[in-house]
Design an enzyme around this catalytic site. Structure first.
Site, PDB file in Angstrom:
ATOM      1  N   SER A 206       0.847  -1.184   0.000  1.00 49.40           N
ATOM      2  CA  SER A 206       0.000   0.000   0.000  1.00 49.40           C
ATOM      3  C   SER A 206       0.889   1.243   0.000  1.00 49.40           C
ATOM      4  CB  SER A 206      -0.969  -0.045   1.184  1.00 49.40           C
ATOM      5  OG  SER A 206      -1.986   0.915   1.050  1.00 49.40           O
ATOM      6  N   GLU A 331      -8.815  -4.142  -4.506  1.00 53.72           N
ATOM      7  CA  GLU A 331      -8.230  -3.430  -3.374  1.00 53.72           C
ATOM      8  C   GLU A 331      -9.278  -2.660  -2.564  1.00 53.72           C
ATOM      9  OE1 GLU A 331      -5.001  -3.519  -2.609  1.00 53.72           O
ATOM     10  OE2 GLU A 331      -3.930  -4.093  -4.425  1.00 53.72           O
ATOM     11  N   HIS A 431      -7.953  -5.361  -0.338  1.00 48.97           N
ATOM     12  CA  HIS A 431      -6.733  -4.694   0.098  1.00 48.97           C
ATOM     13  C   HIS A 431      -6.147  -5.410   1.315  1.00 48.97           C
ATOM     14  CE1 HIS A 431      -4.055  -1.297  -0.061  1.00 48.97           C
ATOM     15  NE2 HIS A 431      -4.359  -0.850   1.141  1.00 48.97           N
TER      16      HIS A 431
END
Length: 508
Positions: A206, A331, A431
């Site tokens: 991320s 995500e 995610h």
């Protein structure tokens, strides 16, 4: 947190054994413990909370990081150090605890054997949207990488406004400077822990993946690592103008001058409150984030970041370093999944237009994502947000590296992957889902809320083994990407797919 020096150690349990290592700043005491099951190294040593910089408080608040001064005696490295993340960060998908204290710039080192020599090194940079996150997560423990002969380091850095906010008379990109100093610490000290400073792979997920890509495209960072692995990387590349506007808005809301003196007159918690108000993710700001990126993060300041990262990669910066990058398939789908009932009443065309998709591109995108569209508007909208924020970047960065490689004799390969396995909790690859597979820690805490019950160990074996192979040998074990866009796909089966990111082409 008080300074530790020449501390008497606590008594170890029968399963523990203390180990001491000499660093450039002083001696540290770690603890030997079992690694993950199997492998070459059944035991490893953890050194936690070693400061690489002075505490960023007082005169050093909003300053560039200052290397840690030497200490006398032996410093305990038996517990995680303070974190830049404060209090409860809200809903998180990875267990990342906040630890109070001032000395927030520290590293954790997990080594198979401090007396070894030349072991490969993985340096992990945590995510959190550049505003939160903690290196103290049990998922980031290097236990499984140690089992497989890899020294693992997790580093901390200033997050949010303290790390990235514009201040009139403060150095830009303070958190980026934290990354650089931590990597300098690794270069200077990792041999004492059995690692090879010439075999350092940086990795992150991320915002941490964005940090990896930022460093890969940063001329000032090139001597600090030798390969890169970016999971779900989010590049910020905030413009100087946008950064300054946010900094002035925060100062104005706090009724202070936009200077170090002015902002230092506000408490840490007050600055955090102002930052949250200025960056709150409400529907009105969602389109801005999709179009312009996150408001806090690395800034194109003309200094450390002379130009946007994609431009630097296209110009050949970092082209000699092997890179693996990829994303999960969905995500941000769960952001919209909870709104599924409300979205029933929103026309599909209006939803897509609000998310920035119009005209011919909309028709092409719907045709390429018919399987997702058939699952409803929440899934379609979530996939579109995912594609715009994450998945298009994979294609663009791989293309930029190919373009640069044509002019560079020693250009290194780029490998691409997709993590597509549907979570037993959400039914899609959301995610953060790939992180426990990367670290091979499916037996760790907080797994069911993310992955559901009984996530497949065989898939963790495959994902983790590829990461180890890349760190050790510079090749994750599948063909590098090329014009055909081949990628490794981690799903209920593991296979290679040409044109694996074809569904985002309409957005490019």
């Amino acid at each position: 947190m008080t300074q530790q020096s020449a501390d008497a150690p606590r008594s170890p349990t029968p399963e523990e054994e203390y180990v001491e290592v000499e660093t450039a700043a002083g001696r540290v005491r770690g603890c030997r413990r079992p690694t993950a099951a199997g492998g070459r190294y059944p035991r490893s040593v953890a050194f936690l909370g070693i400061p690489f910089a002075e505490a960023p408080v007082g005169e050093l608040r909003f300053a560039a990081p200052v290397p840690k001064a030497p200490w006398q005696g032996v410093r305990d490295a038996l517990a995680f150090g303070p974190t830049a993340q404060r209090g409860d960060p809200g809903i998180t998908l990875i267990p990342e605890p906040s630890i109070p204290g001032d000395s927030t710039l520290n590293v954790n080192v997990f080594t198979p054997d401090p007396e070894a020599a030349g072991l490969p090194v993985l340096v992990w940079i945590h995510g959190g949207g550049y505003i939160s996150g903690s290196p103290a997560s049990p998922w980031y423990d290097g236990r499984a990488f140690n089992r497989d002969g890899v020294v693992t380091v997790s580093l901390s850095y200033r997050v949010g406004f303290d790390g990235f906010g514009w201040i009139e008379d403060a150095p830009s990109n303070r958190a980026v400077r934290d990354w650089l100093l931590a990597l300098e610490w690794v270069q200077q000290n990792i041999a004492a822990f059995g690692g090879d400073p010439d075999r350092v792979t940086i990795a992150g997920q991320s915002a941490g993946g964005g940090a990896v890509l930022t460093l890969l495209g940063m001329p000032a960072a090139q001597h600090l690592f030798h390969s890169a692995y970016a999971l779900s990387g989010v590049l910020a590349d905030v413009s100087a103008e946008r950064s300054e506007a946010l900094g002035r808005a925060v100062a104005e809301a706090g009724s202070v001058a936009p200077t170090r003196a002015g902002l230092s007159s506000l408490s840490e918690l007050r600055v955090l409150e102002l930052q949250k108000n200025a960056t709150a993710l409400d529907p009105g700001r969602m389109s801005s984030i999709i179009d312009d990126g996150l408001p806090l993060g690395p800034v194109v300041d003309g200094d450390l970041l002379p130009r946007p990262t994609r431009d630097s990669l296209r110009a050949g910066v970092g082209a000699d370093k092997p890179l693996v990058l990829g994303t999960t398939d969905d995500e941000f789908t769960m952001v919209l999944a909870e709104a599924g009932e409300k979205l029933r009443w929103v026309p599909r065309g209006l939803l897509l237009r609000k998310l920035g998709l119009t005209g011919t591109a909309r028709k092409e995108y719907l045709a390429a994502n018919a399987d997702v569209a058939a699952k409803g508007k929440a899934r379609l909208g979530g996939r579109l947000v995912t594609d715009r924020l994450f998945r298009t970047a994979v294609v663009q960065i791989a293309a930029a590296r190919r373009e640069a490689a044509g002019d560079i004799a020693d250009a290194a390969p780029t490998w691409v992957y997709r993590f597509s396995w549907p979570s037993g909790r959400f039914g899609f690859a959301e995610h953060c889902l790939d992180v426990p597979f990367f670290f091979d820690c499916l037996d760790g805490p907080a797994m069911v809320p993310l992955a559901g019950p009984n996530p497949p160990q065989a898939l963790a074996d495959a994902v983790h083994a590829a990461a180890v192979a890349f760190v050790v040998d510079g090749d994750p074990g599948w063909p590098p990407t090329d014009e055909r866009g081949i990628a490794r796909v981690y799903d209920t089966t593991v296979h290679d797919m040409p044109d694996a990111y074809a569904s985002v082409r309409a957005l490019l």
